[in-house]
Design an enzyme around this catalytic site. Structure first.
Site, PDB file in Angstrom:
ATOM      1  N   ASP A  32       0.836  -1.197   0.000  1.00  0.00           N
ATOM      2  CA  ASP A  32       0.000   0.000   0.000  1.00  0.00           C
ATOM      3  C   ASP A  32       0.869   1.244   0.000  1.00  0.00           C
ATOM      4  OD1 ASP A  32      -2.941   1.181   0.980  1.00  0.00           O
ATOM      5  OD2 ASP A  32      -1.251   2.282   1.830  1.00  0.00           O
ATOM      6  N   TYR A  37       2.986  10.013  -0.558  1.00  0.00           N
ATOM      7  CA  TYR A  37       4.116   9.426   0.165  1.00  0.00           C
ATOM      8  C   TYR A  37       5.443   9.680  -0.554  1.00  0.00           C
ATOM      9  CZ  TYR A  37       0.496   6.591   2.541  1.00  0.00           C
ATOM     10  OH  TYR A  37      -0.605   6.154   3.226  1.00  0.00           O
ATOM     11  N   LYS A  62      -2.966   5.827  -3.964  1.00  0.00           N
ATOM     12  CA  LYS A  62      -4.040   6.749  -3.612  1.00  0.00           C
ATOM     13  C   LYS A  62      -3.855   8.094  -4.305  1.00  0.00           C
ATOM     14  CE  LYS A  62      -3.662   4.802   1.038  1.00  0.00           C
ATOM     15  NZ  LYS A  62      -2.222   4.530   0.973  1.00  0.00           N
ATOM     16  N   HIS A  95      -7.794   9.604  -1.393  1.00  0.00           N
ATOM     17  CA  HIS A  95      -7.074   9.571  -0.121  1.00  0.00           C
ATOM     18  C   HIS A  95      -7.864  10.205   1.027  1.00  0.00           C
ATOM     19  CE1 HIS A  95      -2.644   9.311   1.392  1.00  0.00           C
ATOM     20  NE2 HIS A  95      -3.488   9.043   2.370  1.00  0.00           N
TER      21      HIS A  95
END
Length: 262
Positions: A32, A37, A62, A95
């Site tokens: 994931d 990120y 996401k 998200h």
């Protein structure tokens, strides 16, 4: 979708490939990540180098808040796919709902397009509260397959889990260990001692027995292996142990409130 996967939140991109490689070697098959990120490239490198057939892997990413809206969602997805080096993702999530921006319905229409094109195998959301979910359900025939939410013994989200059950939406837990905040709890420590397991393993086992999908994160090889070592058929929490953990709910959030994050 594997019920226990590997999360890479807050893992720097240059450390991500090694962490994901350790996870794959330990037996994880679900990874994931997210655009925000900044480590989709590292995830992609590890997947490509693993030699594991693509159909044995489950990859989630996401859409970030700044990219919500129909056209910008499609562009952002193309960027994520290129960084991952894949031709599809197994699960694509919005998200956050960012309700004040009021773009998540149009964003979901773009996700529907990606599903129809076959580049997204399964569509879902993250951090959606009951009102946000209900609005999507009222405006689309595509029901989110997953809602990924902050969930751990100190924040158990019963109302959301009940709504998920009604609509066959899988509950996926991020921050499943409350960033370690629940691991020193004496109730969990006592259960861990009885089973000869770590506190983290007890909490992950609790999630699994509730039916939650869970994605613990670590960059430490030993911890990565420990977190997936929770499927021993003799390691089962009793009904009394499950109830004792249920009583630990105190509404503790380690992350933002989805109703106010915009």
């Amino acid at each position: 979708m594997p019920q226990l996967g590997f999360g890479v939140f807050q893992v720097p991109d240059d450390e991500t490939a090694a962490a994901v490689t350790h996870a794959l070697e330990a037996g994880y098959r679900s990874v994931d990540t997210a655009a925000i990120y900044g480590n989709e490239t590292g995830v992609g490198r590890a997947l490509a180098a693993s030699g594991i057939p693509r159909d044995e892997l489950f990859v989630t990413t996401k859409l970030w808040n700044a990219d919500q809206g129909y056209d910008s969602t499609l562009r952002a997805f193309d960027d994520s796919l290129a960084k991952l080096g894949l031709d599809h993702v197994d699960l694509y999530l919005i998200h956050w709902p960012t309700p004040a921006r009021d773009l998540y319905v149009d964003t979901w229409k773009a996700v529907e397009t990606l599903v129809a094109d076959g580049r997204v195998r399964t569509a879902g959301v993250s951090n959606f509260q009951p009102a946000h979910l209900q609005r999507l359900l009222d405006s689309s025939d595509l029901v989110p397959a997953v809602n990924q939410i902050e969930l751990h013994p100190a924040l158990q989200q019963r109302e959301l889990r009940e709504l998920h059950a009604v609509h066959s939406i899988a509950t996926e837990a991020w921050s499943p260990l409350a960033q370690g905040a629940v691991l020193a709890d004496p109730v969990i420590a006592a259960i861990a001692a009885r089973h000869g397991k770590s506190a983290a393993q007890v909490v992950l086992r609790w999630h699994l027995q509730l039916g939650n999908v869970v994605i613990p994160k670590s960059v430490t090889p030993g911890r990565i292996r420990e977190n997936i070592d929770v499927f021993d058929p003799e390691f089962v929490l009793s009904d009394a142990e499950m109830r004792s953990i249920e009583r630990l709910d105190r509404g503790l959030r380690t992350g933002p409130d989805p109703d106010t994050l915009n």
